[in-house]
Design a protein around this motif. Sequence first.
Motif, PDB file in Angstrom:
ATOM      1  N   ASP A 180     -10.628  15.319  58.093  1.00 26.87           N
ATOM      2  CA  ASP A 180     -11.604  14.672  57.216  1.00 26.87           C
ATOM      3  C   ASP A 180     -12.155  13.459  57.966  1.00 26.87           C
ATOM      4  N   GLY A 181     -13.392  13.560  58.443  1.00 23.53           N
ATOM      5  CA  GLY A 181     -13.962  12.506  59.270  1.00 23.53           C
ATOM      6  C   GLY A 181     -14.205  11.197  58.565  1.00 23.53           C
ATOM      7  N   PHE A 182     -14.220  11.205  57.223  1.00 24.94           N
ATOM      8  CA  PHE A 182     -14.526   9.978  56.484  1.00 24.94           C
ATOM      9  C   PHE A 182     -13.409   9.583  55.515  1.00 24.94           C
ATOM     10  N   GLY A 183     -12.178  10.007  55.815  1.00 29.48           N
ATOM     11  CA  GLY A 183     -11.043   9.610  54.991  1.00 29.48           C
ATOM     12  C   GLY A 183     -10.339   8.412  55.594  1.00 29.48           C
ATOM     13  N   SER A 211     -11.575   5.431  63.506  1.00 26.31           N
ATOM     14  CA  SER A 211     -10.181   5.766  63.798  1.00 26.31           C
ATOM     15  C   SER A 211      -9.968   7.272  63.876  1.00 26.31           C
ATOM     16  N   VAL A 212     -10.705   8.023  63.063  1.00 33.35           N
ATOM     17  CA  VAL A 212     -10.578   9.483  63.070  1.00 33.35           C
ATOM     18  C   VAL A 212     -11.070  10.050  64.402  1.00 33.35           C
ATOM     19  N   LEU A 213     -12.186   9.528  64.858  1.00 29.30           N
ATOM     20  CA  LEU A 213     -12.734   9.962  66.146  1.00 29.30           C
ATOM     21  C   LEU A 213     -11.797   9.586  67.294  1.00 29.30           C
ATOM     22  N   GLN A 214     -11.295   8.361  67.276  1.00 28.10           N
ATOM     23  CA  GLN A 214     -10.387   7.912  68.334  1.00 28.10           C
ATOM     24  C   GLN A 214      -9.119   8.754  68.373  1.00 28.10           C
ATOM     25  N   GLY A 215      -8.520   8.956  67.212  1.00 26.15           N
ATOM     26  CA  GLY A 215      -7.288   9.743  67.141  1.00 26.15           C
ATOM     27  C   GLY A 215      -7.500  11.188  67.522  1.00 26.15           C
ATOM     28  N   SER A 216      -8.624  11.753  67.100  1.00 25.47           N
ATOM     29  CA  SER A 216      -8.925  13.144  67.423  1.00 25.47           C
ATOM     30  C   SER A 216      -9.132  13.333  68.919  1.00 25.47           C
ATOM     31  N   ARG A 237     -21.512  11.292  65.493  1.00 27.91           N
ATOM     32  CA  ARG A 237     -21.944  11.301  66.891  1.00 27.91           C
ATOM     33  C   ARG A 237     -22.385   9.910  67.349  1.00 27.91           C
ATOM     34  N   LYS A 238     -23.057   9.196  66.466  1.00 25.92           N
ATOM     35  CA  LYS A 238     -23.509   7.840  66.802  1.00 25.92           C
ATOM     36  C   LYS A 238     -22.316   6.916  67.027  1.00 25.92           C
ATOM     37  N   THR A 239     -21.310   7.022  66.142  1.00 27.47           N
ATOM     38  CA  THR A 239     -20.098   6.198  66.270  1.00 27.47           C
ATOM     39  C   THR A 239     -19.364   6.511  67.574  1.00 27.47           C
ATOM     40  N   ALA A 240     -19.276   7.796  67.895  1.00 20.32           N
ATOM     41  CA  ALA A 240     -18.599   8.203  69.131  1.00 20.32           C
ATOM     42  C   ALA A 240     -19.337   7.663  70.351  1.00 20.32           C
ATOM     43  N   GLN A 241     -20.639   7.733  70.313  1.00 21.09           N
ATOM     44  CA  GLN A 241     -21.444   7.258  71.441  1.00 21.09           C
ATOM     45  C   GLN A 241     -21.327   5.739  71.600  1.00 21.09           C
TER      46      GLN A 241
END
Length: 333
Positions: free
Chosen positions: A6-9, A16-21, A42-46
């Motif tokens: 869940d990308g927004f939980g 944190s979800v992107l970093q952990g993933s 995608r914007k957050t990751a970039q």
Amino acid sequence: MKVVVDGFGGDNAPLSVLQGSALAVKEYGVSIIMTGDESVLRKTAQEHNISVEGITFHHTEDVIEVCDDPTSIVKEHAQSSMAVAMKLLADGEADAFVSAGSTGAVVVGASLIVKRLKGIKRASIATVIPSQQGCFLLADAGANLECRPEMLTQFAMMGSIYMNRIIGVENPRIGLVNVGEEETKGRELQLETFSMLKESGMNFVGNVEARDIPLGKADVVVADGFTGNVILKLTEGLAKFLMGNIKDIFMGSLGGKMAAALILKDMKKFKQKMDYKEYGGAPLLGSAKPVIKAHGSSDGYAYKNAIRQACDFVKQDVNGEIAKVLREQKAKA
């Protein structure tokens, strides 16, 4: 292995979800399906230079918040990042699910979307907590505020399997939370559960008082969700209190700072032992497919460990062992 997240939980989503993933993809070789607003993800990751290699985005714009009614996950928020992720799990698109979102919504969604294992009365949030002898599993930690004796007995059975398969405890000791060690103590729930556990064939060591839980008297601590959640939150609060006071003692004077330097390595080990981030999340035992509830305030490291726990759950076939025990019990009945 494929894990849907869940990308927004959670409080720190989606970062944190992107970093952990990303860490999980790199360290465990797992494939990730991440639900949520793809453009934001995608914007957050970039912006934070996070690799999205190994991560597939499944777009959905809605988010179920902590303040929302948990049951809204099947109606008003049926297209939320959490609900869509659970549907993907239920449809076989992923092997396990992880979210740091609303605990209530995770429990409701797991029960109504993912469903429960056949024969399981209620799914249980099972939280691993450090103890003097290593750690113990607390079940239920808040999913079911009111329980029946047969539910607690199933929590014990599932918890025993989890501690054996995931933590590696041989023949886990089962303890029933009560106000005294004597068999005659407690309310009707505890009295009937005691009798059922005594006849269950599991390694039941009897009633456990709250003061003995941190000392490691049992490997699986069984309680109704109301009692279990109070134990969990009190333990978290005491851990913060102790760590804060220890820090103040050592940092309050020059002598204290010098002493701290001498035992810094040991203090780091102690802090690590008390840190929920090391365990990552709590499995929802009894769900038909692996569901892991990560801590709401999880950072990237905690989220990575929650994904690791999901992978371990699948690899060790915890649900398969639970289903096997249920079949054996049915055959004996």
